[in-house]
Design an enzyme around this catalytic site. Structure first.
Site, PDB file in Angstrom:
ATOM      1  N   GLU A 200      35.115  28.068  21.584  1.00 48.17           N
ATOM      2  CA  GLU A 200      36.152  26.607  21.213  1.00 48.17           C
ATOM      3  C   GLU A 200      35.425  25.443  21.875  1.00 48.17           C
ATOM      4  O   GLU A 200      35.762  25.892  22.808  1.00 48.17           O
ATOM      5  CB  GLU A 200      37.575  27.107  20.648  1.00 48.17           C
ATOM      6  CG  GLU A 200      38.038  28.243  19.714  1.00 48.17           C
ATOM      7  CD  GLU A 200      39.297  28.727  19.851  1.00 48.17           C
ATOM      8  OE1 GLU A 200      40.366  27.311  20.738  1.00 48.17           O
ATOM      9  OE2 GLU A 200      39.974  29.651  19.896  1.00 48.17           O
ATOM     10  N   ARG A 291      55.705  38.531  15.580  1.00 48.94           N
ATOM     11  CA  ARG A 291      56.939  39.459  16.146  1.00 48.94           C
ATOM     12  C   ARG A 291      58.491  37.773  15.994  1.00 48.94           C
ATOM     13  O   ARG A 291      58.150  36.806  16.437  1.00 48.94           O
ATOM     14  CB  ARG A 291      56.778  39.113  17.647  1.00 48.94           C
ATOM     15  CG  ARG A 291      56.398  38.231  18.468  1.00 48.94           C
ATOM     16  CD  ARG A 291      56.525  38.752  19.838  1.00 48.94           C
ATOM     17  NE  ARG A 291      56.343  38.485  20.890  1.00 48.94           N
ATOM     18  CZ  ARG A 291      54.721  37.099  20.363  1.00 48.94           C
ATOM     19  NH1 ARG A 291      53.865  37.524  20.335  1.00 48.94           N
ATOM     20  NH2 ARG A 291      54.510  35.917  21.800  1.00 48.94           N
TER      21      ARG A 291
HETATM   22  C1  MV4 Z   1      42.995  27.233  24.154  1.00 53.48           C
HETATM   23  C2  MV4 Z   1      43.452  25.975  25.438  1.00 53.48           C
HETATM   24  C3  MV4 Z   1      42.278  24.855  25.311  1.00 53.48           C
HETATM   25  N1  MV4 Z   1      41.775  24.687  24.519  1.00 53.48           N
HETATM   26  N2  MV4 Z   1      41.861  26.654  24.310  1.00 53.48           N
HETATM   27  C4  MV4 Z   1      45.533  30.689  26.039  1.00 53.48           C
HETATM   28  C5  MV4 Z   1      46.303  31.193  25.869  1.00 53.48           C
HETATM   29  C6  MV4 Z   1      45.690  31.190  24.188  1.00 53.48           C
HETATM   30  N3  MV4 Z   1      47.012  32.273  23.807  1.00 53.48           N
HETATM   31  C7  MV4 Z   1      44.874  30.568  24.489  1.00 53.48           C
HETATM   32  N4  MV4 Z   1      45.120  29.944  25.332  1.00 53.48           N
HETATM   33  C8  MV4 Z   1      44.519  28.317  25.153  1.00 53.48           C
HETATM   34  N5  MV4 Z   1      43.851  28.183  24.292  1.00 53.48           N
HETATM   35  C9  MV4 Z   1      41.335  25.844  23.456  1.00 53.48           C
HETATM   36  N6  MV4 Z   1      40.152  25.264  22.416  1.00 53.48           N
HETATM   37  C10 MV4 Z   1      44.342  25.964  26.282  1.00 53.48           C
HETATM   38  C11 MV4 Z   1      44.575  27.995  26.310  1.00 53.48           C
HETATM   39  C12 MV4 Z   1      46.200  27.666  27.244  1.00 53.48           C
HETATM   40  C13 MV4 Z   1      46.982  27.551  26.949  1.00 53.48           C
HETATM   41  C14 MV4 Z   1      47.604  27.473  25.199  1.00 53.48           C
HETATM   42  C15 MV4 Z   1      48.862  27.482  25.493  1.00 53.48           C
HETATM   43  C16 MV4 Z   1      50.057  28.171  25.945  1.00 53.48           C
HETATM   44  C17 MV4 Z   1      49.703  27.949  27.680  1.00 53.48           C
HETATM   45  C18 MV4 Z   1      48.027  27.569  27.685  1.00 53.48           C
HETATM   46  C19 MV4 Z   1      47.765  28.143  29.224  1.00 53.48           C
HETATM   47  C20 MV4 Z   1      46.894  27.648  30.290  1.00 53.48           C
HETATM   48  C21 MV4 Z   1      45.783  27.461  28.540  1.00 53.48           C
END
Ligand code: MV4
Length: 499
Positions: A200, A291
């Site tokens: 992504e 959930r």
């Molecule tokens: C991302 C992102 C930045 N860009 N995707 C973290 C766990 C997983 N559920 C998805 N996550 C992320 N995906 C893209 N394309 C940053 C995160 C992320 C994050 C997302 C939501 C809440 C906290 C986070 C902490 C670090 C990274």
């Protein structure tokens, strides 16, 4: 309404589900491990059964044993809570195959949303904006390189089977792609038994904004607005609030409609959440959580809708009693997760006996807890002791109320992250609503030991010693004839006595 439910969980969420069950007149059946014989969820329930030794793998994760027990004790339904078996499609299928109700969406919905590339395909087809990138796993580093050039750097490698940040790798430039691909794939294989990864575009400083959904079995789906959950550490949320401090009414309505579209695309029933990454007015689908979530109470406080009650109603076949137009937001709610972790020096887990415990209360304060004074905190389970949730007329008053409630909270015997939350409530960026998923890394002072909590403790001990000293010197001499029934407290400081 169903007559009985087996709650396949422990801790605060099991207590929360017992409360919901009792309000709905549903007989609540708890299960417990040998370590949880006297746990609050056991004492709260109408009936409880031991399901094995302390380790989760031998107790709370024994899907087969739980189903067998449910059948034996005459439960009509199983509520999985969150964690443990909540998002295991195979478990939900086995529950239904046994003739029991699974309190959650259809097993196929769980399975589809658990596969991250399939979820992206389904959402993209439904017209839900997804983070730019692939919707199929990449076979090898060469394919990853080609895709990355197309998407543009930085890119994020993610595990298809993923979730929770495992197997994720940020890649800044093409030269680093091969190594990152191999590392992410290896990690994904170890964590999920499936090494497939996809790409992504990497969003640098987004917010985590999620929309709560409720669907029934009659084709009705509504959204219950958003929660802002950006303040997290290593994918563990710490502070959640509703509404988000940055969304306009129009954005809220638009994101809500998008989330409803997402739910309809997978025939969603029950309570669920669509997670979005929000950056500069744009938002992208990240994941769908099938959930009840830890942070559901902030939504309950601002909408007045009891999500657990509606889980029971929907599972019983009832139609939603409200439409989208009936749902509004009143005031502002904030939740702080109180965990047995020492925020100073890396949130290390703390264990021991809770020797003293005072629960905050008063106007606008809710405590959803799963521990009692005298209880043991071990390393067997999640460190979440409970959640402190407040509601206020405005965001500012909710923050002040949370600060007050945190000051009332006393947990002795184990370290907790409560002092961290107390600092957040004073922190100017938080107070201004300026948060992103990088909030904690951008505010290292919040997790640094500057001695202030020690000073507070020292001051408290000092005050107690002083008070004790004072009392000894001023304590009235009680004549033996007056006996111990006369309280010395009333005499202290009274004129002409004991000086
Ligand atoms: C991302 C992102 C930045 N860009 N995707 C973290 C766990 C997983 N559920 C998805 N996550 C992320 N995906 C893209 N394309 C940053 C995160 C992320 C994050 C997302 C939501 C809440 C906290 C986070 C902490 C670090 C990274």
């Amino acid at each position: 309404m169903i007559g009985s439910v087996l709650i396949a969980n422990r801790g605060e969420i099991a207590v929360r589900i017992v409360r919901g069950a009792r309000e709905c007149g549903v007989h609540a059946i708890a299960v417990f491990s040998e370590a949880d014989r006297l746990a609050p969820h056991v004492l709260a329930a109408d009936e409880a059964h031991c399901i094995g030794p302390a380790p989760s793998a031998e107790s709370y994760l024994r899907g087969d044993a739980l189903i067998e027990l449910a059948l034996r004790v005459g439960a009509e339904a199983i509520h999985p809570g969150y964690g443990f078996l909540a998002e295991r499609a195979d478990f939900a299928r086995a529950v239904e195959a046994a003739g029991l109700l699974f309190i959650g969406p259809a097993p196929d919905t769980i399975a589809a949303m658990g596969d991250k590339t399939e979820a992206r395909r389904r959402m993209s087809e439904a017209g839900v904006p997804i983070v730019p990138g692939l919707t199929e796993a990449v076979a090898d580093p060469e394919a990853a390189e080609a895709a990355a050039e197309e998407i543009g750097f930085p890119v994020l490698l993610k595990a298809s089977a993923g979730g929770g940040g495992k197997g994720m790798r940020v890649v800044e430039e093409a030269a680093d792609l091969r190594r990152a691909f191999e590392a992410a794939s290896r990690e994904a294989l170890a964590a999920f038994g499936d090494g497939s990864v996809y790409l992504e575009r990497y969003l640098q400083r987004p917010r985590h904004v999620e929309i709560q959904l409720l669907g029934d079995t009659h084709g009705n789906v509504v959204h219950l607005a958003e929660r802002e959950c950006s303040i997290q550490r290593r994918h563990q949320k710490l502070v959640e609030e509703a509404p988000s401090p940055v969304l306009s009414e129009e954005e809220r309505a638009r994101m809500g409609e998008t989330a409803v579209t997402a739910a309809r695309a997978v025939d969603y029933r029950g309570a669920g959440t669509v997670e979005f990454l929000y950056e500069r007015g744009e938002y992208f689908f990240l994941e769908m959580n099938t959930r009840l979530q830890v942070e559901h109470p902030v939504t309950e406080l601002v909408t007045g809708i009891d999500l657990v009650e509606w889980q029971f109603r929907v599972a019983s076949g009832e139609a939603l009693a409200f439409t989208q137009d009936d749902i509004g937001i009143t005031g502002h709610a904030i939740e702080c997760r109180i965990t047995s972790e020492d925020h100073l020096g890396g949130f290390l887990p703390s264990t021991g006996t809770i020797s003293h415990f005072e629960i905050p209360s008063g106007p606008g304060v809710r405590w959803d807890g799963g521990v009692v004074q005298g209880g043991e905190v071990t390393l067997h389970y999640d460190p979440l002791l409970g959640k402190l949730i407040v509601h206020g007329a405005t965001r500012a008053s909710a923050i002040d109320r949370m600060a007050r409630a945190l000051d009332e909270l006393v947990v002795a015997g184990v370290e907790t992250c409560a002092p961290f939350h107390r600092r957040v409530m004073e922190e100017p960026d938080f107070r201004a609503g300026k948060v992103s998923i990088r909030y904690i890394e951008e505010h290292p002072e919040l997790v640094e030991d500057d001695g202030s909590e020690r000073d507070l403790l020292a001051a408290a001990i000092g005050a107690a010693l002083l008070e004790d000293e004072h009392r000894r010197h001023r304590a009235p001499r009680i004549a033996p004839s007056e006996g111990p029934s006369i309280s010395p407290w009333r005499r202290v400081g009274s004129p002409g006595r004991g000086e």
